[in-house]
Design an enzyme around this catalytic site. Structure first.
Site, PDB file in Angstrom:
ATOM      1  N   CYS A 142      72.553  84.907  -4.175  1.00 22.84           N
ATOM      2  CA  CYS A 142      71.766  86.146  -4.074  1.00 22.84           C
ATOM      3  C   CYS A 142      71.042  86.445  -5.366  1.00 22.84           C
ATOM      4  CB  CYS A 142      72.667  87.331  -3.745  1.00 22.84           C
ATOM      5  SG  CYS A 142      73.884  86.985  -2.496  1.00 22.84           S
TER       6      CYS A 142
ATOM      7  N   GLU B  61      74.384  93.868   1.468  1.00 28.06           N
ATOM      8  CA  GLU B  61      73.712  93.218   0.344  1.00 28.06           C
ATOM      9  C   GLU B  61      72.805  92.183   0.976  1.00 28.06           C
ATOM     10  OE1 GLU B  61      73.039  90.241  -1.830  1.00 28.06           O
ATOM     11  OE2 GLU B  61      75.113  90.155  -2.552  1.00 28.06           O
TER      12      GLU B  61
ATOM     13  N   SER C  83      71.521  87.980   5.276  1.00 29.74           N
ATOM     14  CA  SER C  83      70.063  88.018   5.297  1.00 29.74           C
ATOM     15  C   SER C  83      69.537  89.431   5.528  1.00 29.74           C
ATOM     16  CB  SER C  83      69.537  87.096   6.390  1.00 29.74           C
ATOM     17  OG  SER C  83      69.775  87.679   7.659  1.00 29.74           O
TER      18      SER C  83
ATOM     19  N   ASN D 143      77.540  81.928   1.865  1.00 30.29           N
ATOM     20  CA  ASN D 143      77.297  81.181   0.634  1.00 30.29           C
ATOM     21  C   ASN D 143      78.423  81.283  -0.390  1.00 30.29           C
ATOM     22  OD1 ASN D 143      76.672  83.869   0.172  1.00 30.29           O
ATOM     23  ND2 ASN D 143      75.047  83.411  -1.297  1.00 30.29           N
TER      24      ASN D 143
ATOM     25  N   GLU E 290      62.001  86.588  -0.341  1.00 31.20           N
ATOM     26  CA  GLU E 290      63.008  85.676  -0.859  1.00 31.20           C
ATOM     27  C   GLU E 290      62.911  84.305  -0.180  1.00 31.20           C
ATOM     28  OE1 GLU E 290      67.012  86.906   0.010  1.00 31.20           O
ATOM     29  OE2 GLU E 290      67.901  85.602  -1.513  1.00 31.20           O
TER      30      GLU E 290
END
Lengths: 529, 529
Positions: free
Chosen positions: B292, B253, B230, B149, B386
């Site tokens: 995120c 992360e 992910s 991303n 999420e």
């Protein structure tokens, strides 16, 4: 003199005597189940984290004073349960007291909080930047697994406990079965001192037994673990911590062989063969070699062994038999010693002895063997694995043909310490390369001296690459040890009233702060956005 | 203008076109196998660690300049491969350039080395203390798993690469398959800039494919891993790192829902319902919610939704359809969106759309739903997990009866961020408790504003308790990110000539140092030894 909470403790029964069960019952109030301990530690977590730093420092001092005041009660129990010498245990208790005081000073000074303040900057290179203030906060309840070989300094009130309390984390202490009564007595001292200092209920708790330790480590309310002990147990616990539904950090101090290297010119700086032999044997045999930093290997130039042979043997034979800590240590030592003595090419310099008494305690004198480098390389783990106890291996190498630096990663991938004896003015690429290699594979590199002396100070590093520790970015000795139990949090655009005192305007709690002022990134102004 | 190594690059073929295979062949020199990459990174490890800090800083600047010079070549490839907007990609590339410069400044200043010097002290409370000097050294080769991303800022030359290079660690970069051509082009820029700056061969390498990434992470020559992506992939990689024969640190992360809380008095400080709605929708829909730090929950007092309903819907319906990064993101988003819309009690505020084009790309407009607190509590992970993409959940709560602070640990155990809108002068125990709870369960706590703006500065914290990150003691944004790739080593009684410059007498490299002077522990003199 400080009031001693142990003044009324009844005389301790012999371990294994008929009174032991009674003793457990009388003292069970200090022992908690894992689930209860986790619940109480969780409840204590917020009020303890919110305790101001001065009060936390005072509480650490109170624990230190209480331990010092009870030395005459605690030390005799330690003597009986561990077989360590009185001078050693009194010195170790003093170290435990001093390290609590060092952490109190550390907490009060606040440097460890790593306070960073970015002033709001409308002209920042990436566009307007908000006010950001970052510091370290306690992670939450910590479970500490006590060690057997330091019944004070790495046990109930030892370094891990002091570090976690200093960080603001409640402690669940899993007692080592090697000194159960001392553990309970020490826990009583700690619990009472913390309570009298006004710390929350549940700030410190004792649990017993392997199952309870594992249950605590798995408990979702526990935020971190620490451990000092064997490679096998440490690995098993590290795997548990890593495989939880929510993994937590685990700081294990495991096995280390702490090699010592004498260069071609190094014997002179060591004071000659007699001095080297005496220092070596003393470091190998102190506390019966039951130290994480015991030098397991001594590399000397070819021909040196002839000079060292007699003085090593004489020094070793002059060491009185010393009891090992508990039967499992004895069996482990016998097994490793037999394996080493059974390797083809291993020659005893000082044969040493192992005798088991009627109580099952092993009594040992130092065993020193020698091998040549080829034997060491071909024997592999039979020689390279740690032998916990008073045994060490002298290795002769040819300085003209041996690239020590290149051998380090293969032979000693991770140690707590590595020691070099070089010439007083020696300078060479080989030496530079050796020192660099050692700095990549050990946590502490010594120039002369012996690694078994460990200073408890800000610059101490007690941790090294695997298998020395599970986490070589940390230390379990020295004031940096509290960093293991902290994590950063940043506050963005917070009103002053909502900030912790350490981050407020005007710095009311007077902690060192690193400030990034507005306008500092203007030198990057040529970048287009 | 700096010479661009990409000036001669042929026009890039369309992804999936017949030319793609040719392109791969032409560029394959920049892609390495995992085993070769590990071998070369290992070989580079020592010379790169020994590079002086000024040269390393210059190399980071050279990479920054090269990337900036090639913006017009790189950005169009990023546009095509990711579907992100040009302004976003140009801004992101600039961020990537600026963070390399920030790390160059950090390396040059040397504060991050945490230099500690204990002067030798014959009168130390625990007996004579030797000279000890401690600082941080690079851990060795790092494998970085790029994110999808942020094709610049968290990819080939992104924050993890900049941090590891700054720390002195060679980087093996596992490319993200979502932007393969941009990855290779960027890698060419990095490799050439580092070579021209005189850094060792193997300082930076690119690998491709999941198998190669796993092989690199398992390679014994690799010393640490980092990852942005992910929860599932991050957990799998963390487990691999932890279960190696020699475990290594892994900094992942993973997922975060970034709740926003508006207190009873908070709507005024937010600028009223219209401003809150506009800011909320912009933060949820920017980059199609593929951030995120996207706010996944907005808690508002009962009755507020009536004011927010229309402005949220209008703002959401004003957002143009945006392409999602790649097909797997689309399928994941559709699945989470369907699950959320299927929960009993979930009411659409802005229905949003998902359409898949002929190339398999999803195009989306924002979906905003509302629920009451009871629905959220009973739905559990169906709502709490999420949803990566432009979807967020508004939750109405009754300020008179809801203890938000008590809900935080259960609903949001670990987030990268948490945001509070409180009254301008609001002060209450409830607010204090809420902010404290958020500081224990998030890495960054914002007062107003929106979490999707991330400053790249010393005080930034981008990391939080599990599942936000695998390791909440670290950050992947800001200058503190390089601490992930360092470990301490102490030198004891070292001759000055054998010390690294940062630790030598007279401080020739001018780094900040914390010194523990002799005699400081005399206040503990009352302790008996």
């Amino acid at each position: 003199m400080t009031h001693s909470p142990l003044d009324t403790t009844p005389d301790a029964p012999e371990a294994g005597s008929a009174d032991a069960a009674t003793q457990v019952t009388e003292e069970q109030s200090v022992v908690t189940s894992a689930a209860d301990a986790a619940a109480r530690a969780h409840a204590a977590s917020t009020p303890f984290a919110l305790t101001d730093r001065a009060a936390r420092a005072d509480a650490l001092l109170a624990v230190a004073d209480a331990l010092a005041a009870d030395a005459d009660t605690l030390v005799p129990v330690g003597l009986r349960e561990t077989g360590l010498a009185e001078a050693r245990l009194r010195g170790e208790l003093n170290r435990t007291v001093v390290q609590l005081r060092l952490f109190a000073d550390t907490v009060r000074a606040g440097d460890y909080l790593d306070v960073r303040i970015d002033e709001a900057d409308p002209g920042f290179a990436l566009g307007a930047r908000p006010d950001l203030r970052r510091y370290l906060v306690p992670v939450g309840p910590v479970v500490n697994f006590a060690a057997s070989n330091f019944p004070f300094a790495f046990s109930v009130a030892g370094g891990d406990t002091a570090a976690a309390l200093a960080a603001g984390c409640p402690v669940i202490l899993k007692a080592h079965p090697g000194h159960p009564e001392l553990s309970r007595l020490t826990a009583q001292v700690v619990v009472r001192a913390l309570a009298e200092a006004g710390m929350p209920d549940g700030t410190f708790q004792l649990i017993e037994g392997q199952d309870a330790g594992i249950e605590a480590l798995r408990d979702p309310r526990v935020a971190a673990g620490s451990f000092t002990g064997s490679l096998g147990a440490g690995r098993a616990l590290a795997d548990i911590a890593a495989s939880r539904p929510a993994p937590i950090p685990f700081f294990g101090e495991l096995g280390s062989v702490n090699p010592v290297f004498v260069t071609a010119d190094g014997l002179v700086s060591a004071g000659g063969a007699d001095a080297l032999a005496a220092g070596f044997v003393a470091s190998v045999s102190g506390s019966a070699g039951q130290l994480c930093t015991k030098p397991g290997f001594l590399f000397v130039p070819t021909g040196t062994l002839a000079q060292l042979d007699a003085p090593i043997r004489e020094a070793a034979e002059g060491v009185a038999a010393h009891r090992l800590l508990y039967p499992k240590i004895t069996s482990g030592y016998v097994e490793r010693r037999d394996t080493i003595l059974g390797v083809e090419g291993v020659r005893p310099v000082a044969a040493g002895t192992v005798e088991v008494d009627d109580d099952g305690h092993g009594w040992v004198t130092p065993t020193i063997v020698s091998v040549d480098l080829d034997t060491l390389l071909s024997a592999g783990e039979d020689l390279l694995d740690e032998a916990f106890g008073p045994l060490s291996i002298v290795v002769e190498y040819d300085p003209a043909t041996t690239d020590l630096a290149a051998l380090v990663p293969e032979l000693f991938p991770g140690s707590l310490t590595a020691t070099v004896y070089a010439g007083d003015t020696e300078q060479s690429d080989d030496l530079d390369r050796l020192v660099f290699a050692l700095s990549r594979h050990a946590g502490r590199v010594l120039f002369g001296g012996w690694p078994t002396g460990v200073a408890v100070t800000p610059a101490m590093q007690h941790g090294g690459p695997w298998p020395a520790t599970t986490n070589d970015s940390s230390t379990s000795v020295g004031t940096a040890a509290l960093l293991r139990f902290l994590r950063p949090v940043a506050f963005q655009s917070a009103p002053d009233r909502m900030l912790p005192p350490e981050l407020r305007d005007g710095n009311p709690s007077s902690v060192p702060r690193a400030t990034a002022p507005a306008g500092e990134s203007t030198s990057w102004g040529s970048t287009s956005v």
